[in-house]
Design a protein around this motif. Structure first.
Motif, short mmCIF file in Angstrom:
data_model
loop_
_atom_site.label_atom_id
_atom_site.label_comp_id
_atom_site.label_asym_id
_atom_site.label_seq_id
_atom_site.Cartn_x
_atom_site.Cartn_y
_atom_site.Cartn_z
N MET A 112 29.82 -22.58 -14.09
CA MET A 112 29.41 -21.78 -13.06
C MET A 112 30.76 -21.27 -12.28
SD MET A 112 26.08 -21.90 -13.48
CE MET A 112 25.28 -22.44 -14.81
N ASP A 113 30.40 -20.01 -11.71
CA ASP A 113 31.74 -19.50 -11.19
C ASP A 113 31.59 -20.04 -9.47
OD1 ASP A 113 32.98 -17.77 -12.82
OD2 ASP A 113 30.80 -17.10 -12.96
N ILE A 114 29.97 -20.33 -9.17
CA ILE A 114 29.83 -20.68 -7.54
C ILE A 114 28.88 -21.78 -7.66
CG2 ILE A 114 28.72 -20.13 -5.46
CD1 ILE A 114 29.54 -16.88 -6.08
N ILE A 115 28.81 -22.76 -7.06
CA ILE A 115 27.90 -23.66 -6.68
C ILE A 115 27.59 -23.61 -5.30
CG2 ILE A 115 26.87 -25.99 -6.92
CD1 ILE A 115 29.14 -26.62 -9.17
N LEU A 116 26.30 -23.62 -5.03
CA LEU A 116 25.79 -23.75 -3.61
C LEU A 116 24.72 -24.74 -3.46
CD1 LEU A 116 25.07 -19.80 -3.16
CD2 LEU A 116 26.92 -20.98 -2.40
#
Ligand SMILES: [Zn+2]
Length: 357
Positions: free
Chosen positions: A241-245
């Motif tokens: 994943m490029d982003i984890i929120l």
């Protein structure tokens, strides 16, 4: 006027009280509250875990997610008119020599001596009326009246995502996939904003996919992952994943998800942990993946008015793209007399609001 107040530190102390209706003068406005959202912080305050009464008082009026209408204005108020709908921001600057507070960024306060309405040292909005100066009131267009009670949680998410992209200006970066941890209001709003940005969204949640959550996932084309899936399995099935929120505040989940973060990726922590959890991870492995992958891990709290204003724009986009979807996040509406139910769990819970009129 009627309000709902707690005695901070005392478990289950939320109660309906009568207080004196506040008066406007000079630059203050009187707001008649229409509805107030309840979140985990309110529940923690009512559990006696958190919260501080205003100086010299024992009671704290709860509530920090609100929408209301202007009913009176002091003679020095400009740019507002009677009947304007407003959402108030939550944090107020510290009174010290603080670079950020002095420049409208109390969400970035350096001293920690800020106050927060309904949480920390200032009365909140679970009240028929409150007063505020215009600096902390954000005007809301009439057609967003029904969903604007979500603007405060929206602003938190908006800040986290804005800052993710701001930090990532450090390089060429074209994110494609985002993993959102948690399908409460923070997680769902984050997932919706990321879908609008055209990202493939993977939403990890403990709860069964049903009701409003199922509708959101299906209508917006997200991929739902139940949290009994391992992160190795997520990586082998869906890639990195490029982003984890992070929207759960559950630290083991947050740290164990880091191995699925892609090279040059960014993870933003939005959930506030309650309780104490020890996490066992291979620190060297994680450390080396972060260094060799140029990764970022950062936290984000609260939001200043800029993010409330950005949140309104985002709300409008979501309303245009998925009409009626945001309102469905409000899964329980209570009359003021029934406010105690707001602190009790119920199936399908996303957001409870108390209707003040
Ligand atoms: Zn400060």
């Amino acid at each position: 006027m009627k309000c709902i107040a707690v005695t901070p530190g005392i478990k289950g102390s939320a109660r309906l009280i009568e207080a004196e209706k506040p008066r406007v003068d000079k630059d203050r406005l009187l707001v008649r509250v229409r509805r107030v959202g309840i979140d985990g912080t309110d529940i923690d305050i009512n559990q006696g875990l958190y919260g501080k009464a205003p100086e010299g008082k024992r009671e704290l009026i709860l509530g920090h997610e609100s929408i209301g209408g202007i009913e009176e204005m002091g003679e020095e108020v400009k740019n507002f008119k009677l009947g304007d709908l407003v959402v108030a921001t939550v944090r107020r600057p510290c009174e010290e020599d603080c670079l950020n507070c002095h420049h409208g960024e109390s969400d970035m306060c350096l001293t920690g001596h800020f106050k927060e309405r309904g949480i920390n040292g200032l009365d909140g909005y679970l009240s028929e009326y409150y007063t505020e100066v215009s600096e902390f009131l954000v005007k809301v267009p009439d057609d967003l009246e029904e969903v604007a009670v979500l603007l405060e949680p929206f602003s938190i998410v908006e800040k986290g995502i804005f800052q993710t992209f701001k930090i990532q200006e450090r390089m060429l970066w074209e994110p494609k996939k985002v993993l959102v941890l948690g399908a409460g209001s923070i997680g769902l709003l984050a997932a919706l904003i990321c879908r609008l940005k055209g990202l493939a969204v993977f939403l990890l949640a403990r709860k069964e996919l049903e009701g409003v959550r199922a509708e959101i996932v299906t209508r917006t084309g997200m991929t739902y992952l139940r949290d009994d899936i391992s992160f190795e399995r997520i990586r082998s099935m869906h890639g990195e994943m490029d982003i984890i929120l992070e929207g759960t505040g559950f630290s083991p989940l947050a740290f164990h998800s880091l191995p699925v973060l892609h090279a040059n990726g960014s993870m933003c922590l939005l959930g506030i942990p309650v309780g104490s959890h020890t996490v066992t991870i291979n620190g060297s492995q994680l450390f080396s993946k972060m260094v060799l992958g140029n990764q970022v891990l950062f936290g984000s709290v609260n939001a200043n008015r800029k993010y409330f204003e950005m949140g309104l724009e985002e709300m409008r986009k979501i309303e245009n793209q998925y009409p009626g979807l945001l309102a469905k996040l409000i899964t329980q509406r209570l009359a003021m007399a029934d406010f105690k139910k707001a602190f009790e769990p119920y199936p399908g819970h996303i957001k409870t609001v108390v209707e003040m009129e």
